[in-house]
Design an enzyme around this catalytic site. Sequence first.
Site, short mmCIF file in Angstrom:
data_model
loop_
_atom_site.label_atom_id
_atom_site.label_comp_id
_atom_site.label_asym_id
_atom_site.label_seq_id
_atom_site.Cartn_x
_atom_site.Cartn_y
_atom_site.Cartn_z
N HIS A 47 3.50 0.02 -2.70
CA HIS A 47 3.81 -1.41 -2.85
C HIS A 47 5.31 -1.72 -2.96
CE1 HIS A 47 -0.33 -2.33 -2.80
NE2 HIS A 47 -0.59 -2.37 -4.10
N HIS A 82 -1.36 -10.20 -3.47
CA HIS A 82 -2.12 -9.28 -4.32
C HIS A 82 -2.83 -10.00 -5.47
CE1 HIS A 82 -3.22 -5.52 -6.27
NE2 HIS A 82 -2.58 -4.81 -5.35
N SER A 83 -3.46 -11.12 -5.18
CA SER A 83 -4.23 -11.81 -6.23
C SER A 83 -5.51 -11.05 -6.54
CB SER A 83 -4.57 -13.23 -5.81
OG SER A 83 -3.42 -14.06 -5.90
N GLU A 135 -6.67 -7.58 0.04
CA GLU A 135 -5.27 -7.56 0.47
C GLU A 135 -5.20 -7.38 1.98
OE1 GLU A 135 -3.32 -4.42 -1.97
OE2 GLU A 135 -5.21 -4.53 -3.08
N ASP A 174 -11.26 1.27 -3.26
CA ASP A 174 -9.81 1.09 -3.15
C ASP A 174 -9.42 1.62 -1.78
OD1 ASP A 174 -7.17 0.55 -3.60
OD2 ASP A 174 -6.84 2.08 -5.13
N ASN A 221 0.82 -1.20 0.00
CA ASN A 221 0.00 0.00 0.00
C ASN A 221 0.87 1.26 0.00
OD1 ASN A 221 -2.46 1.60 0.13
ND2 ASN A 221 -3.43 -0.18 1.04
N ARG A 222 0.29 2.39 0.41
CA ARG A 222 0.93 3.69 0.19
C ARG A 222 1.62 4.25 1.43
NH1 ARG A 222 -3.65 3.09 -2.77
NH2 ARG A 222 -3.48 3.63 -4.99
#
Length: 347
Positions: A103, A175-176, A312, A247, A77-78
């Site tokens: 990521h 991250h599928s 996730e 998201d 993530n960020r």
Amino acid sequence: MIKPNVTSHEKNGLSIYTLINEYGLSIEVLNLGGIICSINTPDRNGIFKDIVLGFKDPKHYLGEHPYFGAIVGRFANRIAHGKFTLEGKEYSLAQNNGTNHLHGGLSGFDKVFWEVEPLENENGIQLSYTSKDGEEGYPGNLSVTVDYVLTDDNTLQVKYQAQTNKTTVINLTQHSYFNLSGDFSKQILDHELELNADNYLPIDNTQIPVGNYQSVVGTPFDFSTPKTIGRDIEDKNKQLEIGSGYDHCWVINNPNNEIVKAAEVYHPQSGRTMDVYTDQPGMQLYTANFMDNTLPSKTGGTYGPRSGFCLETQHFPNAPNEPSFPTTILNPGETFTSETWFQFSVK
């Protein structure tokens, strides 16, 4: 010695490992990025289909793609402005998502080659990677292992471990992108989703959490009882507009940090169901809003918006800069551990 239910072969220079259980459910994993490139599960009529987005030809994974099936790290993530401070020192990371770090950076765990060994006493493999001190701007030599174990109750167990020789931050996820219909020309808006979460993390215009929890009650983010992913996704809502859909990170109801059921997804037409269990505090739901029909689909055509969804499991975005969030700091002498399970069944 590779057990009969763990096989491997090479294609285009990439190693592919196949796990299969006694019911025929199978999973394929690449040594590149620990990428899960297929999960074949049956529908209610016993017809097996691959339910994860990706590429038919493994060599496509060497090019740009939206983290299809990959292990993501060092920090999933960020991180705002690609900066955080540890022990009085500021660290600068790549800004690869607008002004933010995403990521793990330009060459995160999704783009490296992992060492792979079959597990001795389980139907699975162990992937190992050592991220060197300074790689992508992060401090410390970080040794990581990820176990993929396929059980005979149709569960894929993902088990993470990591150790460092210098204080660092860590946040790992899988991250599928799933589409339980097995037809990637179809959107996932008809999938019914239930999340074990009373709160989510609202974000600013750059998709960084603003720092507080917000109740899902009365919002499009309320999946506390099952509803289709598409029911509220087009609502006039500032949070949905920022991400062009979902998201966001949900705060899993898990006060004791145990392995709890965090999500259940059901595809009514096929009967396929996926339950997600985790010990992590958060889960990012991403509905593939930015897929733009440029990547070739396994089932023909291209991947369009909302052709898959990600769940996730992780710590919270921007946690190194938010003291109120659960810590993502890992110190020397400590071992980071985490588990997430994906259990497949039919109704």
